[in-house]
Design an enzyme around this catalytic site. Structure first.
Site, short mmCIF file in Angstrom:
data_model
loop_
_atom_site.label_atom_id
_atom_site.label_comp_id
_atom_site.label_asym_id
_atom_site.label_seq_id
_atom_site.Cartn_x
_atom_site.Cartn_y
_atom_site.Cartn_z
N LYS A 268 0.94 -1.27 0.05
CA LYS A 268 0.07 -0.07 0.02
C LYS A 268 1.16 1.31 0.13
CE LYS A 268 -0.80 0.43 4.98
NZ LYS A 268 -1.67 0.45 6.20
N LYS B 253 14.13 -12.53 -35.05
CA LYS B 253 13.25 -11.57 -35.72
C LYS B 253 12.22 -11.67 -36.76
CE LYS B 253 14.59 -8.25 -32.68
NZ LYS B 253 13.60 -7.79 -31.74
N ASP C 213 12.21 -14.27 -29.97
CA ASP C 213 11.31 -12.81 -29.56
C ASP C 213 10.47 -13.06 -28.37
OD1 ASP C 213 10.14 -10.33 -29.56
OD2 ASP C 213 10.72 -10.30 -31.69
N GLU C 214 10.42 -12.43 -27.55
CA GLU C 214 9.34 -12.27 -26.44
C GLU C 214 8.13 -12.39 -26.59
OE1 GLU C 214 10.03 -7.91 -26.73
OE2 GLU C 214 11.41 -9.76 -26.86
N HIS D 210 13.42 -11.97 -19.01
CA HIS D 210 13.21 -10.78 -20.10
C HIS D 210 12.51 -9.66 -19.31
CE1 HIS D 210 11.97 -8.30 -23.37
NE2 HIS D 210 12.83 -8.84 -24.41
N GLY E 64 18.92 -2.05 -29.51
CA GLY E 64 19.59 -1.20 -30.26
C GLY E 64 21.15 -1.33 -30.55
N GLY F 76 19.64 -7.73 -32.11
CA GLY F 76 18.49 -8.28 -33.03
C GLY F 76 18.86 -7.62 -34.49
#
Length: 413
Positions: A98, A147, A175-176, A264, A337, A359
């Site tokens: 909380k 990819k 790839d996730e 990931h 990247g 990638g």
């Protein structure tokens, strides 16, 4: 007495000492001064304690953001471990349940007693055992990513995997966002991938590991993971923050799930980016993921397409590899990247015990994925030898083409 110490960054109009005391009591015994002495004695061992309050200078940018002048400070509060069971849901609900809804509070760190750490598994394999699997010891590892797999079939997957492996990468991960589907179902991805990588190994003598994405309903994950092990899967990729840290721990602690787990960071961006709220990345993506058993941890690099603040990224890596902890070290995987021209920066900042993960920097190479892998391997070799990338590119056509396309960052000592 065993305890967990939580460190917070707090912005508040009130006196920070009073704010801290209110948190310490509110998240443990509820009240104190109005309790009879006998009850105080009975509850003392359950009472949260303010360890320290360090008031910081006012931050004008924060004041502009909040539209008012606020005090700010670092507050440390000790929570008795006997207040909660030794599991991540109980821990996080206590120290930041909380409280995460109550004002301008950010959880920066958690400090655990040795007794409490012993309740958690840490990585099953860690850096050293993964290196043994690959027989690679003296350089950063290289990983590439499938990819464009959505809507593609197993033939396409197999060829893409083959080209990546022929380029010299050490690991290839799904790839996730590749989930269970008719074209590339989970089990067939494993068997097809195994066949391809065995073929490449026979040809080159180089081992490549494939991280298959473990997805589905939470209570079906263990059986699916065990089936993956039976089929010979190398590594499980896991979108841990879509499921919860405790789910990863459950996978790690199952003695029938005997392969590494790659965490990931998908969805963690909903929890970490703010400097005023949420959880510090080094805690969530570093300390806690190592605690529950991730062998690899992906996170944004400081200089890619989804850049993380450099201090935060280095903090994650430090938590994953701190050799003073009683756990095996997890592999840091700075990502997003990444192209061959960034390898000198990666090597300088993250060192040998890290993974270069790419990638588009692999698949976008003019000579395809195999050429992209060769370019990265040449860049890694150059960094290890202390050579500039431009010098190395004169002797390696794949690296030269990569630099022509993406440029290169040279690091001076």
């Amino acid at each position: 007495m065993s305890q967990v110490i939580a460190t917070y960054l707090i912005h508040d109009e009130k006196d920070l000492e009073k704010k801290a005391e209110g948190i310490a009591l509110g998240l443990t015994v509820g009240s104190w001064t109005d309790l009879p002495l006998l009850e105080q004695e009975q509850l003392r061992k359950h009472k949260g304690v303010v360890v320290s309050v360090q008031e910081l200078e006012e931050n004008e940018r924060a004041n502009r953001y909040f539209g008012k002048r606020l005090k700010r400070g670092i507050v440390r509060i000790a929570y008795p471990s006997l207040n909660f069971s030794a599991d991540i849901p109980a821990l996080l609900t206590t120290v930041f349940g909380k409280l995460s809804l109550d004002g301008e509070v950010r959880l920066l760190d958690l400090t655990f007693s040795d007794e409490w750490k012993r309740k958690f598994p840490g990585p099953r394999f860690g850096i050293d055992e993964i290196r043994k699997k690959l027989d690679v010891y003296e350089r950063p590892l290289l990983m590439s990513i499938f990819k464009g797999m959505i809507g593609r079939d197993l033939t396409y997957l197999s060829e893409q995997l083959k080209q990546q492996a022929l380029g010299g990468v050490d690991l290839v991960k799904d790839d996730e966002i590749l989930f269970e589907n008719e074209l590339t179902p989970f089990e067939k991805r494993i068997t097809a991938g195994k066949a391809v990588l065995n073929e490449v190994y026979e040809k080159t003598g180089k081992r490549t590991l494939y991280a298959v994405n473990l997805t589905g309903k939470t209570f079906e994950l263990k059986e699916k993971a065990k089936r993956a092990v039976e089929l010979g899967a190398d590594v499980l990729l896991f979108n841990v923050f879509a499921y919860g840290l405790d789910v990863l721990q459950g996978l790690r602690e199952d003695d029938e799930i005997t392969i590494p787990i790659m965490a990931h960071p998908a969805f963690s961006g909903a929890l970490t980016p703010s400097e005023f709220y949420g959880i510090k990345a080094s805690l969530l993506l570093g300390k806690l993921l190592r605690l529950v058993g991730a062998d690899f941890v992906l996170f944004p690099s400081p200089y890619g397409s989804v850049a993380l603040d450099k201090e935060e990224a280095l903090g994650i890596a430090a938590e994953l590899t701190n050799d003073k902890e009683p756990f095996k070290r997890s592999f840091p995987v700075p990502s997003a990247g990444i192209h061959p021209g960034l390898v000198p920066l990666l090597f300088r900042d993250f060192g040998i015990d890290s993974i270069v993960n790419a990638g588009g920097g692999i698949h976008g190479h003019p000579d395809g994925a195999a050429g992209g892998g060769r370019a990265f391997r040449a860049a890694i070799d150059a960094a290890l030898a202390g050579k500039s990338l431009h010098e190395a590119a004169r002797e390696n056509e794949a690296l030269r083409k990569a630099i022509d396309l993406w440029g290169a960052v040279e690091v001076t000592s």
